[in-house]
Design an enzyme around this catalytic site. Structure first.
Site, mmCIF file in Angstrom:
data_model
loop_
_atom_site.group_PDB
_atom_site.id
_atom_site.type_symbol
_atom_site.label_atom_id
_atom_site.label_comp_id
_atom_site.label_asym_id
_atom_site.label_seq_id
_atom_site.Cartn_x
_atom_site.Cartn_y
_atom_site.Cartn_z
ATOM 1 N N HIS A 15 0.871 -1.202 0.000
ATOM 2 C CA HIS A 15 0.000 0.000 0.000
ATOM 3 C C HIS A 15 0.893 1.232 0.000
ATOM 4 O O HIS A 15 1.491 1.586 1.022
ATOM 5 C CB HIS A 15 -0.896 0.010 1.245
ATOM 6 C CG HIS A 15 -1.887 1.141 1.263
ATOM 7 N ND1 HIS A 15 -3.223 0.946 1.556
ATOM 8 C CD2 HIS A 15 -1.753 2.472 1.036
ATOM 9 C CE1 HIS A 15 -3.862 2.105 1.508
ATOM 10 N NE2 HIS A 15 -2.981 3.062 1.200
ATOM 11 N N HIS A 17 1.583 5.365 -1.673
ATOM 12 C CA HIS A 17 1.227 6.546 -2.474
ATOM 13 C C HIS A 17 2.505 7.118 -3.064
ATOM 14 O O HIS A 17 3.388 7.578 -2.328
ATOM 15 C CB HIS A 17 0.539 7.595 -1.599
ATOM 16 C CG HIS A 17 -0.745 7.103 -1.016
ATOM 17 N ND1 HIS A 17 -1.952 7.270 -1.643
ATOM 18 C CD2 HIS A 17 -0.998 6.400 0.113
ATOM 19 C CE1 HIS A 17 -2.909 6.709 -0.908
ATOM 20 N NE2 HIS A 17 -2.354 6.168 0.164
ATOM 21 N N LEU A 18 2.604 7.076 -4.386
ATOM 22 C CA LEU A 18 3.804 7.609 -5.044
ATOM 23 C C LEU A 18 3.588 9.015 -5.596
ATOM 24 O O LEU A 18 4.556 9.701 -5.927
ATOM 25 C CB LEU A 18 4.236 6.689 -6.187
ATOM 26 C CG LEU A 18 4.979 5.417 -5.788
ATOM 27 C CD1 LEU A 18 5.232 4.541 -7.019
ATOM 28 C CD2 LEU A 18 6.291 5.732 -5.091
ATOM 29 N N ARG A 19 2.318 9.432 -5.731
ATOM 30 C CA ARG A 19 1.996 10.756 -6.309
ATOM 31 C C ARG A 19 2.505 10.860 -7.751
ATOM 32 O O ARG A 19 2.726 9.866 -8.420
ATOM 33 C CB ARG A 19 2.572 11.912 -5.454
ATOM 34 C CG ARG A 19 2.385 11.778 -3.960
ATOM 35 C CD ARG A 19 0.938 11.760 -3.551
ATOM 36 N NE ARG A 19 0.810 11.959 -2.106
ATOM 37 C CZ ARG A 19 -0.239 11.545 -1.404
ATOM 38 N NH1 ARG A 19 -1.256 10.898 -1.970
ATOM 39 N NH2 ARG A 19 -0.299 11.770 -0.110
ATOM 40 N N ASN A 43 -5.078 7.398 -6.055
ATOM 41 C CA ASN A 43 -5.806 8.638 -5.707
ATOM 42 C C ASN A 43 -5.061 9.883 -6.168
ATOM 43 O O ASN A 43 -4.734 10.765 -5.385
ATOM 44 C CB ASN A 43 -6.124 8.696 -4.204
ATOM 45 C CG ASN A 43 -4.892 8.702 -3.321
ATOM 46 O OD1 ASN A 43 -3.850 8.154 -3.678
ATOM 47 N ND2 ASN A 43 -4.999 9.335 -2.163
ATOM 48 N N LYS A 101 -9.169 -0.092 -5.792
ATOM 49 C CA LYS A 101 -9.202 0.543 -4.465
ATOM 50 C C LYS A 101 -10.539 1.224 -4.227
ATOM 51 O O LYS A 101 -11.000 2.031 -5.045
ATOM 52 C CB LYS A 101 -8.077 1.586 -4.370
ATOM 53 C CG LYS A 101 -8.023 2.347 -3.048
ATOM 54 C CD LYS A 101 -7.535 1.472 -1.906
ATOM 55 C CE LYS A 101 -7.678 2.144 -0.544
ATOM 56 N NZ LYS A 101 -6.750 3.227 -0.328
ATOM 57 N N HIS A 176 -4.607 -0.721 5.753
ATOM 58 C CA HIS A 176 -4.143 -0.014 6.954
ATOM 59 C C HIS A 176 -5.082 -0.227 8.136
ATOM 60 O O HIS A 176 -5.655 0.704 8.666
ATOM 61 C CB HIS A 176 -3.903 1.481 6.680
ATOM 62 C CG HIS A 176 -4.906 2.148 5.771
ATOM 63 N ND1 HIS A 176 -6.253 2.082 5.964
ATOM 64 C CD2 HIS A 176 -4.727 2.892 4.655
ATOM 65 C CE1 HIS A 176 -6.867 2.758 5.012
ATOM 66 N NE2 HIS A 176 -5.958 3.253 4.195
ATOM 67 N N HIS A 253 3.106 14.525 1.678
ATOM 68 C CA HIS A 253 2.528 15.847 1.381
ATOM 69 C C HIS A 253 3.613 16.864 1.668
ATOM 70 O O HIS A 253 4.425 16.668 2.577
ATOM 71 C CB HIS A 253 1.338 16.150 2.300
ATOM 72 C CG HIS A 253 0.144 15.276 2.068
ATOM 73 N ND1 HIS A 253 -0.794 15.536 1.103
ATOM 74 C CD2 HIS A 253 -0.266 14.143 2.694
ATOM 75 C CE1 HIS A 253 -1.746 14.601 1.137
ATOM 76 N NE2 HIS A 253 -1.441 13.741 2.092
ATOM 77 N N ALA A 265 -3.957 14.705 5.453
ATOM 78 C CA ALA A 265 -3.705 13.423 6.114
ATOM 79 C C ALA A 265 -2.646 12.649 5.345
ATOM 80 O O ALA A 265 -2.716 12.562 4.119
ATOM 81 C CB ALA A 265 -4.989 12.616 6.178
HETATM 82 C C1 NCD Z 1 -3.573 9.135 1.982
HETATM 83 C C2 NCD Z 1 -3.074 10.187 0.985
HETATM 84 O O1 NCD Z 1 -2.566 11.212 1.429
HETATM 85 O O2 NCD Z 1 -3.203 9.953 -0.208
HETATM 86 N N1 NCD Z 1 -3.583 9.699 3.282
HETATM 87 C C3 NCD Z 1 -3.574 9.024 4.439
HETATM 88 O O3 NCD Z 1 -3.692 9.655 5.484
HETATM 89 N N2 NCD Z 1 -3.422 7.723 4.489
HETATM 90 C C4 NCD Z 1 -4.900 8.651 1.534
HETATM 91 C C5 NCD Z 1 -5.299 7.369 2.173
HETATM 92 O O4 NCD Z 1 -4.729 6.317 1.918
HETATM 93 O O5 NCD Z 1 -6.244 7.384 2.958
HETATM 94 ZN ZN ZN Z 2 -3.328 5.078 1.523
#
Ligand code: NCD
Ligand code: ZN
Length: 354
Positions: A15, A17-19, A43, A101, A176, A253, A265
């Protein structure tokens, strides 16, 4: 087991997030330095909702990979109420999309296109069940009358349990997982149900949100919970149970987006994720179970071959930088300015089965 040096099969991050753009250029090497593969979250804005979009996103990831890196992004689609069974069939036929997802609309970063009512996505879920495409669930209700710390437990009762009744053959990952309720549910569920566990939910309880002041860099969704829940997660991760596996949810972020009157978040753990998982297992005297959690259980659940290469971890203190630069603005990583007790030393051998 309490070794100073351990060798693991190269792990995967189930799991991540690479953006895109400047953050991708920074976040990708942080994961590819030691992980062989990662389930890449969809996302973006706009979301990665089609196989065609997943293909172009994958191309951007491959173009950003440092020379010589051997890393495979496992792409996902973002489930919307418009996701068609035909798109799912195409995803199943593709060799690049590995899961879909589910985000409840409004639950977290960039979840505006998410699902308001799971029933609206039933045609897509039918197709996923039929074609063997796993459903990855952000397991929180968005009902504003539910306390934000209770939203996972309520999600399980209201949505996850009924979903499994309606789709007994669908493979589902409770992403998660953050609560004892979630861990107990997965243990009692059939083998089609697994869960990822992040390293920050293993390390921190909710006091870390308010330690000497408001700590925006510990803010993520789902929230870190009270100590009893953290302990349940540690027990599950270190138990050797095959349906719990590592998924960092590393979610970078920019500093200014977190240190804000309405902060985003997400915890950026990739720069020390494997090392910090090792800390958790070390504290529990469970280093001998680290490899299965990091490198075997997820691949087995997804029906993918285990990686073949190795990474070496050694007990050695180093200090995480206060921030990590990107071409735009800096990102504050987990453990910023503090000690990390393990270090990735080297890699040997080719990583994947051919
Ligand atoms: C994730 C994000 O920033 O893309 N943020 C997080 O707090 N986990 C989104 C997500 O997986 O809920
Ligand atoms: Zn996530």
């Amino acid at each position: 087991m309490n070794a100073n040096r351990i060798t693991l099969t190269r792990p995967d991050d189930w799991h991540l997030h690479l953006r895109d753009g400047a953050i991708l250029a920074t976040a990708l090497p942080a994961t590819a330095r030691c992980f062989g593969r990662a389930i890449v979250m969809p996302n973006l804005q706009p979301p990665v909702a089609t196989v065609a979009q997943a293909r172009t996103y994958r191309d951007r990831i491959m173009a950003a990979l440092p020379a010589g890196a051997d890393f495979e992004p496992l792409m996902t689609l973002y489930l919307t109420e418009a996701t068609s069974p035909a798109e799912i069939a195409e995803a199943a036929r593709s060799d690049l999309v590995h899961a879909v997802k589910y985000y409840p609309a409004g639950a977290t970063t960039h979840s505006e296109s998410g699902v308001t009512d799971l029933r609206n996505a039933y045609p897509a879920l039918e197709a996923m069940q039929e074609h063997g495409v796993p459903l990855l669930m952000h397991g929180e209700v968005t009902d504003p009358s539910v306390d934000v710390f209770d939203r996972e437990a309520v999600f399980i009762e209201r949505h996850l349990a009924p979903l499994l009744q309606d789709f007994p053959a669908l493979r589902v990952v409770l992403e998660h997982v953050t609560t004892r309720d979630g861990v107990d549910f997965v243990r009692a569920a059939p083998p089609t149900v697994g869960a990822t566990i992040t390293v920050h939910h293993l390390l921190l309880n909710r006091n870390a949100l308010f330690d000497g002041g408001l700590r925006p860099h510990h803010y993520c969704r789902p929230l870190i919970k009270r100590e009893t829940h953290r302990q349940a997660l540690v027990e599950a991760a270190t138990s050797g149970h095959p349906r719990f596996f590592a998924g960092t949810d590393s979610a970078p972020h920019h500093r200014h987006a977190k240190e804000s009157a309405c902060g985003c978040a997400g915890v950026y753990s990739a720069p020390a994720a494997l090392e910090l998982y090792a800390e958790v297992f070390d504290r529990m005297g469970a280093l001998d179970r680290l490899e299965a959690f990091m490198s075997f259980h997820g691949a087995d659940f997804y029906g993918l071959p285990r990686n073949r290469g190795r990474v070496v971890l050694e007990r050695a203190d180093w200090t995480m930088p206060e921030e990590i630069a990107t071409a735009e603005a800096p990102i504050v990583p987990l453990r910023a300015g503090e000690k990390v007790a393990w270090r990735v030393r080297a890699e040997v051998e080719d990583r994947r089965a051919s």
